[in-house]
Design an enzyme around this catalytic site. Structure first.
Site, PDB file in Angstrom:
ATOM      1  N   CYS A   1      44.472  38.216  30.619  1.00 33.50           N
ATOM      2  CA  CYS A   1      45.194  37.411  31.602  1.00 33.50           C
ATOM      3  C   CYS A   1      44.398  36.163  31.949  1.00 33.50           C
ATOM      4  O   CYS A   1      44.963  35.163  32.410  1.00 33.50           O
ATOM      5  CB  CYS A   1      45.490  38.233  32.853  1.00 33.50           C
ATOM      6  SG  CYS A   1      44.040  38.984  33.599  1.00 33.50           S
TER       7      CYS A   1
ATOM      8  N   ASN B   1      44.581  46.096  28.005  1.00 30.70           N
ATOM      9  CA  ASN B   1      43.547  45.236  27.425  1.00 30.70           C
ATOM     10  C   ASN B   1      42.141  45.560  27.930  1.00 30.70           C
ATOM     11  O   ASN B   1      41.164  45.349  27.227  1.00 30.70           O
ATOM     12  CB  ASN B   1      43.882  43.758  27.649  1.00 30.70           C
ATOM     13  CG  ASN B   1      44.092  43.405  29.109  1.00 30.70           C
ATOM     14  OD1 ASN B   1      44.328  44.274  29.946  1.00 30.70           O
ATOM     15  ND2 ASN B   1      44.006  42.139  29.429  1.00 30.70           N
TER      16      ASN B   1
ATOM     17  N   GLU C   1      48.077  42.377  40.100  1.00 31.02           N
ATOM     18  CA  GLU C   1      47.612  41.274  39.252  1.00 31.02           C
ATOM     19  C   GLU C   1      48.558  41.231  38.069  1.00 31.02           C
ATOM     20  O   GLU C   1      48.599  42.149  37.261  1.00 31.02           O
ATOM     21  CB  GLU C   1      46.165  41.479  38.820  1.00 31.02           C
ATOM     22  CG  GLU C   1      45.558  40.214  38.200  1.00 31.02           C
ATOM     23  CD  GLU C   1      45.785  40.113  36.710  1.00 31.02           C
ATOM     24  OE1 GLU C   1      46.671  39.321  36.302  1.00 31.02           O
ATOM     25  OE2 GLU C   1      45.099  40.826  35.960  1.00 31.02           O
TER      26      GLU C   1
END
Length: 563
Positions: free
Chosen positions: A361, A231, A327
């Site tokens: 996210c 992304n 992450e």
């Protein structure tokens, strides 16, 4: 209904791809009076125009050099090569993997399917380069990062073009990501040269004499494995690469399968043109299922920096005892308290849920509205603002929602929505119900969402805003903390005391007050609790994560005190 398709000037599609006549995606409302996300700054507007101009920049000898041609693509097409030990080459496997355009499923690029032997070669070259790089002065390391930043800015149109093609990022946002990453490299260079050590004296501890001095410094980890997501294929690669290099490490980077060419040209080719020593950074491509474990469990991997989803938990469990910066996604709630600014809250719910189609996210993954009275005020504004979003192709002007990354993702998102509907949720927007054409999903607002529905706790990673109503702030906190994820959260209230109390109570790495979740600016710390990750990112914190503490203790023959 047939999937929407479009051919856009300046966006490469293979010659053999059957393309229909141009057609425009209809906006979900009349264009008049449209209110969109804040427009880009004037600089970005200029860069957007540049992106329609030339995909190449001048090399040091004055000739025109393209990052795509450096990586092995011809006229922006073909198969991109592996970058190992300073050389670009096809894989010995003889196999390539297609990169599909999310918008219409056409093959826009091919990348190499690396072998385990080539992974070994990448690690060997990285180890050799790292030994020399560790002895390179900080100012010289910073110099390389600044040269890379310059190359990124010069090649911004070509890098953005790749991003538009392979991850369907709106062009204005793709340009913005390139410039942000260049700024990140510059900032990391400046921060890195200010590295400081510590001198400790033994008499600080009770009962000790001043006869020992500890020189405490930070040294490189060695070879860092970097695995960024699709992304933000450039910025989240850069957030790993720049601190790792500044700290004295070498890297083996595997870009995401969707977004692989952005990693090859935006990092590999940029570092190559910037004059990176051979082997200092290596970029390999291939199926994660085939080379992922071999890469992350390699005997010469000294650290892992990974951004992605639940796969990261498997990576962490399989890796040996090495430092990890992970992450792993979030189910970020937005809590709207009874005293919130209704207009502000509604704006940020929509912005947070639908920016880049919710494929972040840090997207708002669920809106938790405290009291029915507040819900009745917020919902009409949310629906009105959602109705003004523009759905379309990444090259459409001012587009807000583009196709999600692939059909698997689209199927997953649709499955969560259908599950919610089957358990009593209602699609408030679009008016005709959930709307999808191929990988393009219209923004969806779900109401009546409860913990009994999968979408309450599972990360949808798409343009869906689930809303739930609770009776009290305490209930909202309890519901949010029950999630296995804890990346970010938002709290909307006019009461700063209440904001701090709620922030302290939420189990999230970052809590935004009166704003949607967000990563950045890039020097802010960014971390997740629980299954959302390990360690912190952000320039300062990443420099620490990419290094380890070493102490040298000087034992004096007697006590020594300064007078």
């Amino acid at each position: 209904m047939e999937p929407l398709k479009r051919e856009v000037p300046g966006v490469f599609f293979p010659r053999d791809a059957a393309m229909p006549p141009p057609s425009r995606v209809p906006a979900p409302h009349p264009p008049s009076g449209r209110s969109r996300f804040p427009a880009a700054a004037a600089t970005l507007a200029v860069l957007f125009l540049l992106s329609l101009w030339s995909p190449a920049a001048a090399g040091s000898d004055g000739t025109c050099v393209s990052v795509t041609s450096v990586a092995g693509l011809v006229s922006g097409a073909g198969s991109a090569n592996l970058y190992i030990n300073g050389a670009w080459k096809p894989s010995a496997s003889g196999k390539t993997l297609p990169v599909l355009a999310p918008f219409n499923g056409s093959v826009v690029y091919n990348v190499q399917a690396a072998t385990q032997g080539e992974i070994d070669e990448a690690f060997d070259s990285a180890r050799a380069a790292q030994r020399e790089w560790a002895r390179t002065p900080l100012w010289k390391r910073a110099e390389l990062l600044k040269k890379a930043a310059t190359q990124m800015r010069e090649h911004a149109p070509a890098i953005a073009e790749v991003m538009v093609n392979e991850v369907s990022k709106p062009r204005k946002d793709a340009i913005k990501e390139v410039m942000r990453t260049a700024d990140l490299f510059d900032f990391t260079a400046e921060e890195g040269v200010r590295a400081e050590g510590t001198l400790l004296t033994s008499d600080s501890f009770v009962g000790e004499k001043r006869n020992k001095l500890a020189l405490v410094s930070r040294i490189p980890l060695g070879v860092v494995v970097a695995i960024p997501p699709f992304n933000y294929p450039l910025n989240l690669a850069g957030s790993k690469v720049a601190p790792a290099l500044m700290a004295g490490n070498a890297l083996v980077m595997k870009p995401p399968s969707a977004g692989a060419v952005t990693g090859l040209v935006g990092i590999g080719a940029v570092m190559h043109l910037a004059g990176a020593p051979k082997g200092l950074i290596n970029v390999v491509t291939g199926k994660g299922s085939e080379i992922g474990d071999y890469l992350t469990q390699h005997r010469h991997a000294n650290a892992i920096s990974f951004t992605g989803g639940a796969t990261g938990i498997k990576v962490a469990k399989g890796a040996s005892m090495i430092p990890m910066q992970m992450e792993l996604g979030g189910k970020d709630p937005a809590l709207v308290l009874p005293d919130a600014d209704v207009e502000l809250a509604a704006s940020h719910l929509v912005k947070g849920a639908f920016s880049y189609g919710g494929q972040r996210c840090t997207a708002v993954k669920i809106g938790v509205i405290v009291t029915q009275e507040m819900y009745d005020k917020v919902l009409p504004l949310v629906l009105a603002k959602t109705d003004k979003l523009k759905v379309g192709h990444p090259d459409d002007a001012d587009v807000d929602i583009t196709a999600v990354i692939d059909s698997k993702s689209a199927d997953f998102i649709e499955g969560l929505v259908k599950d919610a509907i089957s358990h009593g949720a209602k699609v408030e927007y679009p008016k005709g119900g959930f709307r999808r054409e191929a990988n393009l999903i219209w923004p969806c607002v779900l109401t009546g969402v409860t913990p009994a529905m999968k979408i309450f706790y599972e990360e949808q990673f798409g343009p869906v805003l689930p809303l739930t109503v609770v009776a009290s702030t305490e209930e909202a906190i309890e519901l949010c903390n029950d999630s296995p994820l804890g990346l970010q959260a938002s709290v909307f209230t006019r009461n700063i005391d209440q904001a701090i109390l709620v922030s302290d109570a939420l189990h999230a790495g970052t809590v935004q007050i009166n704003s949607a979740p967000a990563r950045g600016p890039d020097h802010f710390p960014f971390q997740g609790f629980k299954d959302s990750g390990i360690g912190s990112q952000g320039v300062k914190w990443s420099l620490e994560a990419m290094s380890k503490v070493k102490s040298t203790v000087i034992n004096l023959s007697g006590e020594s005190y300064a007078s």
